[in-house]
Design an enzyme around this catalytic site. Structure first.
Site, mmCIF file in Angstrom:
data_model
loop_
_atom_site.group_PDB
_atom_site.id
_atom_site.type_symbol
_atom_site.label_atom_id
_atom_site.label_comp_id
_atom_site.label_asym_id
_atom_site.label_seq_id
_atom_site.Cartn_x
_atom_site.Cartn_y
_atom_site.Cartn_z
ATOM 1 N N GLU A 19 19.472 34.892 22.250
ATOM 2 C CA GLU A 19 19.759 35.876 23.069
ATOM 3 C C GLU A 19 20.020 37.194 21.766
ATOM 4 O OE1 GLU A 19 22.366 34.519 26.841
ATOM 5 O OE2 GLU A 19 23.356 35.025 24.895
ATOM 6 N N GLU A 50 23.155 28.114 25.362
ATOM 7 C CA GLU A 50 24.137 28.318 24.164
ATOM 8 C C GLU A 50 25.386 27.608 24.440
ATOM 9 O OE1 GLU A 50 27.255 31.338 22.320
ATOM 10 O OE2 GLU A 50 25.559 32.496 23.349
ATOM 11 N N LEU A 51 25.514 26.462 23.872
ATOM 12 C CA LEU A 51 26.639 25.335 24.080
ATOM 13 C C LEU A 51 27.697 25.455 22.858
ATOM 14 C CD1 LEU A 51 24.105 22.918 25.356
ATOM 15 C CD2 LEU A 51 25.015 24.577 26.722
ATOM 16 N N CYS A 74 32.575 30.649 20.481
ATOM 17 C CA CYS A 74 31.489 29.792 20.176
ATOM 18 C C CYS A 74 31.084 29.488 18.699
ATOM 19 C CB CYS A 74 30.405 30.002 21.310
ATOM 20 S SG CYS A 74 29.540 31.301 20.872
ATOM 21 N N GLU A 93 35.296 20.544 19.126
ATOM 22 C CA GLU A 93 35.604 21.983 18.837
ATOM 23 C C GLU A 93 36.977 22.398 19.237
ATOM 24 O OE1 GLU A 93 33.089 25.868 20.182
ATOM 25 O OE2 GLU A 93 33.206 24.008 21.373
ATOM 26 N N TRP A 139 33.646 32.640 30.285
ATOM 27 C CA TRP A 139 34.988 33.518 30.323
ATOM 28 C C TRP A 139 35.372 34.031 29.022
ATOM 29 C CZ3 TRP A 139 38.273 31.319 27.058
ATOM 30 C CH2 TRP A 139 38.259 30.018 26.585
ATOM 31 N N ASN A 140 34.884 33.441 27.930
ATOM 32 C CA ASN A 140 35.592 33.855 26.643
ATOM 33 C C ASN A 140 34.971 35.340 26.175
ATOM 34 O OD1 ASN A 140 32.911 32.974 26.283
ATOM 35 N ND2 ASN A 140 33.418 32.340 24.224
ATOM 36 N N GLY A 183 28.077 27.921 27.810
ATOM 37 C CA GLY A 183 29.410 27.191 28.001
ATOM 38 C C GLY A 183 29.180 25.621 27.422
ATOM 39 N N SER A 184 30.033 24.757 28.220
ATOM 40 C CA SER A 184 30.052 23.636 27.344
ATOM 41 C C SER A 184 28.999 22.951 27.216
ATOM 42 C CB SER A 184 31.144 22.616 28.058
ATOM 43 O OG SER A 184 30.517 22.200 29.058
#
Length: 480
Positions: free
Chosen positions: A460, A252-253, A286, A383, A153-154, A230-231
């Site tokens: 990515e 990608e966490l 992130c 975080e 969502w960010n 995400g998380s």
């Protein structure tokens, strides 16, 4: 309600068509707490139908020449740029970030599509000299298959194109699940993608129950690739489930990015870069800076510079002109930020700027600068994902490298120095997938974005991002 926004309500995209759904869930504007739209609350059935469509389309799409796939992507990028003003307003409404940031995100989204439109033409094989004269060794690169893409969502526009564009360029077909918090921009981007004339079933989008949709894709053997942002906790769960079928993964966490400022750094440039990074998207990034390590000789001077800049940030609804910082995504996020700041205060941190909730409506929190921060505080290990800049002090290079590397995360790190030897030495010692030197910009379509350790796997961007959607096939041919 704006009629253009309403045109994105309550449908998904399956097999090239709008798929309406009777059960829906609302989308909330975090700046006001008000409903701004509705989306299908789909689940296993909708997810399975999306895979059906993608699987049917894969054979023909994967065999199309690269230049053919490229044309669809170029047209998609053109349409995103043409609609960028309208799309930025939508993005700001549902996510909260200032319109200026939303416009920048749409520009990045289009850049990634344009980059992969060109990369679609450059999927090369190899002929390897054989150790036997009667054999020819050939290596082909072929698309993985149906790829399931789960976006956060960010950065809900950029992350759609960062995943979809390389997958389509590689010859994969896709099923996409956007987040429940910010689904409307993904639906809008898919409308532009479908308007390119993309063949039916090549790209499909579903919204709804995350657990049901994820389960359907993870247990379906036709889905050969999963890309998730995400998380870390959710990423670990997906990794466990994907193991049953040995699916290809890109994850990608979470992150816990340090910014290290050495005494020879240009402090004004360092402060500018740190504040730009730390408070972008209300700190919900992130690869955003989580901890600022200032050498003892310059701690006070750097703190003053950062605090002065933060005091000038304007906070408000992203759709209002001149805003620098919008709301956090929801009340849960705001409570987490407040809790971490309270813990730091109790353990001796001093609030130099901010440190309070704002406004009766919306989930706003003041941009905050903390000094006298020490390693016992929770925000040094967790975080923050909010508008908080904690400043810690260090004495020497070896010490700060060890403290930075102590985290289980390894996404991004930043350092500021004018010493060329130190640049190479520290960059190579930091255990992070990406390092920014004398700056904090890391997202470029040409570069491999991603982390190590518990920050994930895969990349990515660049040709590395394309390779995430390609398999190697080795052919040994006996010559007559």
């Amino acid at each position: 309600m704006n009629s253009e926004i309403q045109s994105y309500w309550n449908y998904c995209w399956i097999d090239g068509c709008k798929e309406e759904w009777t059960e829906s869930t609302e989308v909330i504007n975090p700046a006001t707490g008000e409903e701004i739209g509705y989306i299908p609350n789909g689940g296993e059935e909708l997810a399975a139908r999306a895979v059906d469509a993608a699987h049917r389309a894969f054979s023909a799409w994967s065999k199309r020449p690269g230049p053919d796939r490229s044309r669809y992507l170029k047209e998609w990028a053109r349409r995103i740029r043409k609609k960028s003003t309208e799309l930025a307003q939508l993005l700001s409404l549902e996510q909260g970030k200032p319109v200026s940031e939303a416009e920048g995100e749409l520009g990045v989204a289009a850049e990634f599509v344009e980059w992969y439109a060109e990369e679609a033409k450059r999927i090369y094989g190899e002929v390897i000299p054989s150790s036997r004269s009667d054999h020819r060794i050939t290596v082909l690169r072929e698309p993985v298959g149906v790829a399931a893409l789960i976006t956060p969502w960010n950065y809900p526009a950029a992350m759609v194109t960062r995943k979809v564009a390389p997958a389509l360029a590689a010859g994969c077909t896709v099923v996409v699940k956007p987040p429940k918090e910010t689904p409307l921009i993904a639906i809008a981007l898919f409308r532009e993608l479908m308007a390119t004339g993309l063949p039916s079933g090549v790209a499909n989008l579903v919204t709804g129950k995350a657990s049901e949709i994820g389960e359907a894709w993870l247990t379906d053997s036709r889905v050969r690739k999963l890309s998730f942002t995400g998380s870390t906790d959710v990423g670990k769960m997906l990794m466990r489930q994907a193991a049953d079928q040995v699916k290809r993964l890109s994850l990608e966490l979470g992150g816990n990015a340090p910014a290290i400022v050495f005494p020879d750094a240009d402090l004004d440039k360092a402060a500018d870069a740190i504040v730009d990074n730390k408070f972008e998207n209300c700190g919900q990034m992130c690869n955003g800076i989580n901890l600022i390590y200032a050498h003892r000789e310059i701690t006070q001077a750097l703190t003053e510079r950062i605090a002065d800049r933060v005091r000038q940030l304007k906070v408000g609804a992203g759709t209002q002109p001149g805003m620098h910082v919008g709301p956090l995504i929801n009340e849960e996020a705001r409570r987490k930020v407040a809790s971490l700041i309270d813990d730091a205060r109790e353990k001796g941190a001093e609030v130099r700027v901010g440190g309070e909730e704002l406004f009766e409506k919306g989930t706003f929190y003041t941009p905050t600068v903390l000094c006298s921060v020490n390693d016992s505080m929770k925000l040094t290990r967790e975080e923050v994902f909010g508008p908080v800049a904690p400043i810690l002090t260090f004495d020497d290079e070896e010490e700060v490298i060890a403290r930075s590397n102590r985290t289980p995360y390894g996404l991004a790190a930043y350092l500021f120095t004018r010493d060329a030897s130190r640049i190479h030495r520290v960059s190579e010692e930091l255990e992070f997938g990406m390092v920014g030197v004398n700056g904090t910009s890391l997202s470029f379509p040409q570069a491999p974005f991603g982390g190590i350790k518990e920050s994930g796997m895969g990349r990515e961007g660049g040709h590395h991002g394309l390779e995430e959607f390609l398999e190697l096939k080795y052919i040994a041919t006996v010559l007559d």
